[in-house]
Design a protein around this motif. Structure first.
Motif, PDB file in Angstrom:
ATOM      1  N   SER A  80     -13.341  10.490   8.704  1.00 53.61           N
ATOM      2  CA  SER A  80     -13.235  10.759  10.133  1.00 53.61           C
ATOM      3  C   SER A  80     -11.829  10.371  10.584  1.00 53.61           C
ATOM      4  N   GLU A  81     -11.439  10.808  11.775  1.00 51.98           N
ATOM      5  CA  GLU A  81     -10.122  10.434  12.284  1.00 51.98           C
ATOM      6  C   GLU A  81     -10.026   8.924  12.467  1.00 51.98           C
ATOM      7  N   ALA A  82     -11.111   8.295  12.893  1.00 58.33           N
ATOM      8  CA  ALA A  82     -11.107   6.848  13.083  1.00 58.33           C
ATOM      9  C   ALA A  82     -10.907   6.116  11.763  1.00 58.33           C
ATOM     10  N   ALA A  83     -11.601   6.564  10.725  1.00 59.77           N
ATOM     11  CA  ALA A  83     -11.490   5.916   9.421  1.00 59.77           C
ATOM     12  C   ALA A  83     -10.112   6.135   8.805  1.00 59.77           C
ATOM     13  N   TYR A  84      -9.625   7.364   8.890  1.00 56.88           N
ATOM     14  CA  TYR A  84      -8.307   7.668   8.348  1.00 56.88           C
ATOM     15  C   TYR A  84      -7.226   6.933   9.130  1.00 56.88           C
ATOM     16  N   GLY A  85      -7.404   6.873  10.450  1.00 59.44           N
ATOM     17  CA  GLY A  85      -6.436   6.177  11.285  1.00 59.44           C
ATOM     18  C   GLY A  85      -6.363   4.695  10.960  1.00 59.44           C
ATOM     19  N   ARG A  86      -7.497   4.097  10.670  1.00 61.53           N
ATOM     20  CA  ARG A  86      -7.497   2.667  10.330  1.00 61.53           C
ATOM     21  C   ARG A  86      -6.731   2.423   9.038  1.00 61.53           C
ATOM     22  N   LEU A  87      -6.906   3.278   8.046  1.00 60.91           N
ATOM     23  CA  LEU A  87      -6.253   3.079   6.759  1.00 60.91           C
ATOM     24  C   LEU A  87      -4.812   3.580   6.738  1.00 60.91           C
ATOM     25  N   THR A  88      -4.406   4.257   7.782  1.00 62.85           N
ATOM     26  CA  THR A  88      -3.056   4.809   7.845  1.00 62.85           C
ATOM     27  C   THR A  88      -2.259   4.133   8.965  1.00 62.85           C
ATOM     28  N   TYR A  89      -2.596   4.439  10.201  1.00 58.52           N
ATOM     29  CA  TYR A  89      -1.871   3.883  11.344  1.00 58.52           C
ATOM     30  C   TYR A  89      -2.107   2.371  11.476  1.00 58.52           C
ATOM     31  N   ASP A  90      -3.361   1.969  11.560  1.00 56.89           N
ATOM     32  CA  ASP A  90      -3.674   0.556  11.813  1.00 56.89           C
ATOM     33  C   ASP A  90      -3.136  -0.348  10.714  1.00 56.89           C
ATOM     34  N   LEU A  91      -3.315   0.046   9.466  1.00 54.72           N
ATOM     35  CA  LEU A  91      -2.863  -0.783   8.360  1.00 54.72           C
ATOM     36  C   LEU A  91      -1.339  -0.915   8.362  1.00 54.72           C
ATOM     37  N   THR A  92      -0.654   0.193   8.512  1.00 52.23           N
ATOM     38  CA  THR A  92       0.808   0.158   8.526  1.00 52.23           C
ATOM     39  C   THR A  92       1.337  -0.699   9.665  1.00 52.23           C
ATOM     40  N   LEU A  93       0.736  -0.533  10.846  1.00 51.96           N
ATOM     41  CA  LEU A  93       1.229  -1.250  12.021  1.00 51.96           C
ATOM     42  C   LEU A  93       0.717  -2.689  12.100  1.00 51.96           C
ATOM     43  N   SER A  94      -0.165  -3.064  11.197  1.00 52.04           N
ATOM     44  CA  SER A  94      -0.534  -4.478  11.104  1.00 52.04           C
ATOM     45  C   SER A  94       0.459  -5.232  10.238  1.00 52.04           C
ATOM     46  N   ILE A  95       1.225  -4.508   9.436  1.00 54.06           N
ATOM     47  CA  ILE A  95       2.174  -5.118   8.505  1.00 54.06           C
ATOM     48  C   ILE A  95       3.627  -4.974   8.963  1.00 54.06           C
ATOM     49  N   ALA A  96       3.996  -3.788   9.411  1.00 56.79           N
ATOM     50  CA  ALA A  96       5.401  -3.480   9.705  1.00 56.79           C
ATOM     51  C   ALA A  96       6.046  -4.416  10.723  1.00 56.79           C
TER      52      ALA A  96
END
Length: 226
Positions: A80-96
């Motif tokens: 889903s967009e929510a699941a993909y977003g968590r593993l893409t956007y959320d993960l990257t922006l939790s680290i960067a």
């Protein structure tokens, strides 16, 4: 140059790690991920945090780096967009933001894909999410942000994709790849070229830019030429 590499066990990340370890200008490599790579090298240190979404406990180990290479990525198929977003956007922006804050003057390279849409209005879900991620990275205090938008990437040097379908495609295309590279030099690239281009750009520390396969190949070729 000291490098932090995220996503080192994926196909692209494996290629980038290999080139970093082979390049004498890269003094130290720290991989951050959910599992170890299995690679042993005196330049390599591997960090496996308890929670990749929260690196607070290991923040002290993330200082002293000149470049961070984001090779994290999952296929959007079946998500889903929510699941993909968590593993893409959320993960990257939790680290960067943490890496940018702890390493003043650091450059960042992020691998998205051909078709990424920074207007964030595409009908294609992954293109919107990747576009939003790129936009967010450009707002962080990195010295420069390099956005890789590759199309077809051929794995070399024994590197394999974790995705069965992709492995099949690469196996079938592999014998014909030299011909494809000759006929369509701007449409295809390799894991080797991606890694070399990342290193070259981080060393140059130019202004932020977006790179397609043609650009990646040109930077990698210039690096090989000296």
């Amino acid at each position: 140059m000291n490098v932090i590499l995220l996503g080192a066990t994926g196909m692209v990340g494996q290629g980038v790690l290999r080139e970093c370890l082979r390049d004498s200008r890269v003094r130290r490599v720290l991989t951050v991920g959910r599992q170890r790579t299995g690679v042993v090298d005196p330049k390599l240190t591997e960090l496996v945090p308890r929670d990749l979404f929260d690196l607070t406990d290991v923040a002290s180990e993330l200082t002293g780096y000149d470049a961070c290479f984001f090779c994290l990525g999952v296929s959007a198929a079946g998500l889903s967009e929510a699941a993909y977003g968590r593993l893409t956007y959320d993960l990257t922006l939790s680290i960067a933001p943490l890496l940018a804050a702890r390493n003043p003057g650091v450059t960042s390279t992020y691998v998205s894909g051909q078709g990424t849409d920074r207007t964030e209005r595409s009908r294609t879900m992954w293109a919107r999410v990747k576009g939003a991620t790129e936009n967010a990275l450009l707002k962080l205090p990195f010295k420069a942000v390099y956005l890789f938008q590759p199309g077809y990437i051929q794995p070399l040097d024994g590197i394999k994709s974790k995705t069965r379908l992709y492995r099949t495609i690469y196996t079938l295309v592999g014998p014909a790849f030299p011909v494809l590279k000759t006929l369509f030099p701007g449409a295809v690239t390799t894991t080797r070229a991606v890694g070399r281009a990342m290193i070259a750009l981080a060393l140059r520390q130019e202004v932020s830019k977006t790179l397609t396969n043609r650009d990646i190949n040109a930077v990698a070729a210039a690096m090989a030429a000296g």
